[in-house]
Scaffold this active site. Sequence first.
Site, PDB file in Angstrom:
ATOM      1  N   ASN A   7      38.316   5.884  84.765  1.00 39.92           N
ATOM      2  CA  ASN A   7      38.099   7.095  83.957  1.00 39.92           C
ATOM      3  C   ASN A   7      39.101   8.170  84.395  1.00 39.92           C
ATOM      4  OD1 ASN A   7      37.124   9.744  83.304  1.00 39.92           O
ATOM      5  ND2 ASN A   7      35.114   8.872  82.858  1.00 39.92           N
ATOM      6  N   HIS A  43      36.689  10.370  78.213  1.00 40.22           N
ATOM      7  CA  HIS A  43      35.463  11.008  77.710  1.00 40.22           C
ATOM      8  C   HIS A  43      35.823  12.381  77.134  1.00 40.22           C
ATOM      9  CE1 HIS A  43      30.879  11.594  78.468  1.00 40.22           C
ATOM     10  NE2 HIS A  43      31.276  12.400  77.518  1.00 40.22           N
ATOM     11  N   GLU A  70      34.137   7.096  75.757  1.00 35.39           N
ATOM     12  CA  GLU A  70      32.709   7.374  75.881  1.00 35.39           C
ATOM     13  C   GLU A  70      32.446   8.801  75.420  1.00 35.39           C
ATOM     14  OE1 GLU A  70      32.005   6.710  80.100  1.00 35.39           O
ATOM     15  OE2 GLU A  70      32.421   8.804  80.527  1.00 35.39           O
ATOM     16  N   HIS A 192      28.602   5.642  86.790  1.00 40.42           N
ATOM     17  CA  HIS A 192      28.181   6.958  87.290  1.00 40.42           C
ATOM     18  C   HIS A 192      27.929   6.900  88.789  1.00 40.42           C
ATOM     19  CE1 HIS A 192      27.348  11.123  86.495  1.00 40.42           C
ATOM     20  NE2 HIS A 192      27.476  10.895  85.206  1.00 40.42           N
TER      21      HIS A 192
HETATM   22  N1  PXP Z   1      29.754   6.429  82.522  1.00 35.23           N
HETATM   23  C1  PXP Z   1      29.399   7.528  81.797  1.00 35.23           C
HETATM   24  C2  PXP Z   1      28.620   7.340  80.549  1.00 35.23           C
HETATM   25  C3  PXP Z   1      29.805   8.808  82.210  1.00 35.23           C
HETATM   26  O1  PXP Z   1      29.456   9.890  81.488  1.00 35.23           O
HETATM   27  C4  PXP Z   1      30.584   8.932  83.388  1.00 35.23           C
HETATM   28  C5  PXP Z   1      31.059  10.286  83.814  1.00 35.23           C
HETATM   29  O2  PXP Z   1      32.012  10.752  82.914  1.00 35.23           O
HETATM   30  C6  PXP Z   1      30.914   7.767  84.093  1.00 35.23           C
HETATM   31  C7  PXP Z   1      30.476   6.530  83.642  1.00 35.23           C
HETATM   32  C8  PXP Z   1      31.751   7.803  85.336  1.00 35.23           C
HETATM   33  O3  PXP Z   1      31.058   8.464  86.348  1.00 35.23           O
HETATM   34  P1  PXP Z   1      31.829   8.894  87.664  1.00 35.23           P
HETATM   35  O4  PXP Z   1      32.819   9.945  87.278  1.00 35.23           O
HETATM   36  O5  PXP Z   1      30.732   9.423  88.546  1.00 35.23           O
HETATM   37  O6  PXP Z   1      32.492   7.665  88.234  1.00 35.23           O
END
Ligand code: PXP
Length: 243
Positions: A7, A43, A70, A192
């Site tokens: 991400n 995102h 996402e 997450h």
């Molecule tokens: N999945 C979703 C749906 C999210 O909203 C996020 C945060 O943007 C993540 C995964 C990734 O989380 P992290 O930044 O804590 O690795």
Amino acid sequence: MTKLSVNLNKFATLRNARGGNNPDVVKAAIDAQRFGADGITLHPRPDERHIRYDDVREIKKIITTELNIEGNCREQKFMDLVLEVKPEQVTLVPDAIGQLTSDHGWDTIKHKNYLKEIIGVFQKAGIRVSIFVDPIEEMITGAADSGTNRIELYTENYAKLFAAGNKEQAIAPYIIAAKKAQELNLGINAGHDLDLHNLQFFKEKISTLLEVSIGHALICNALYLGFENTIQLYKRQLKSIYA
Ligand code: PXP
């Protein structure tokens, strides 16, 4: 094999802090791919406070790995962008309009009809759909009823309990949820707060895991360890003895 989707939102947060193009998010996507990422996750939010809609368009043009977009499908701008860009996967999160960050999964029972409709729109456009869910059996059953291709297990609670030293307690609901998802033919993603400490254990216990999307911790690690090295370290955590 479990894919690592990186991400890149935090690159955009840093870039936006100064108003220029440093760091270059499109270059970060190309580099992440070159360094071993199996996919890129973006995102976008309507206020474009990190990833901008044009970043998504540019990155989709240039990468050869999978793009996962996402976001909040209740935002019309998000729907329009995804249908225009046509990523390999869209991950739907149940945020309220204007929410700061995703902090819960879908109530797949309450929102079954809405989800069915919206998932159908994306699938018709040839986009694989994943929906963000808490590790609760009824929610997994509801997800299967919605017609989604995959679920993304929301792992914040796992990460919290793991950090507190309760590994087995942390993973228990995810094992049950993953078993249910497999029975119902749903692909399993997770994300997450996954990090270099808790990722390997998660992967070992959920061997059917198809993809993790990781942002915050990976970028924090990269500040100390370098982007290439960090991506390789995360990939190594995913190559468990069960892989
Ligand atoms: N999945 C979703 C749906 C999210 O909203 C996020 C945060 O943007 C993540 C995964 C990734 O989380 P992290 O930044 O804590 O690795």
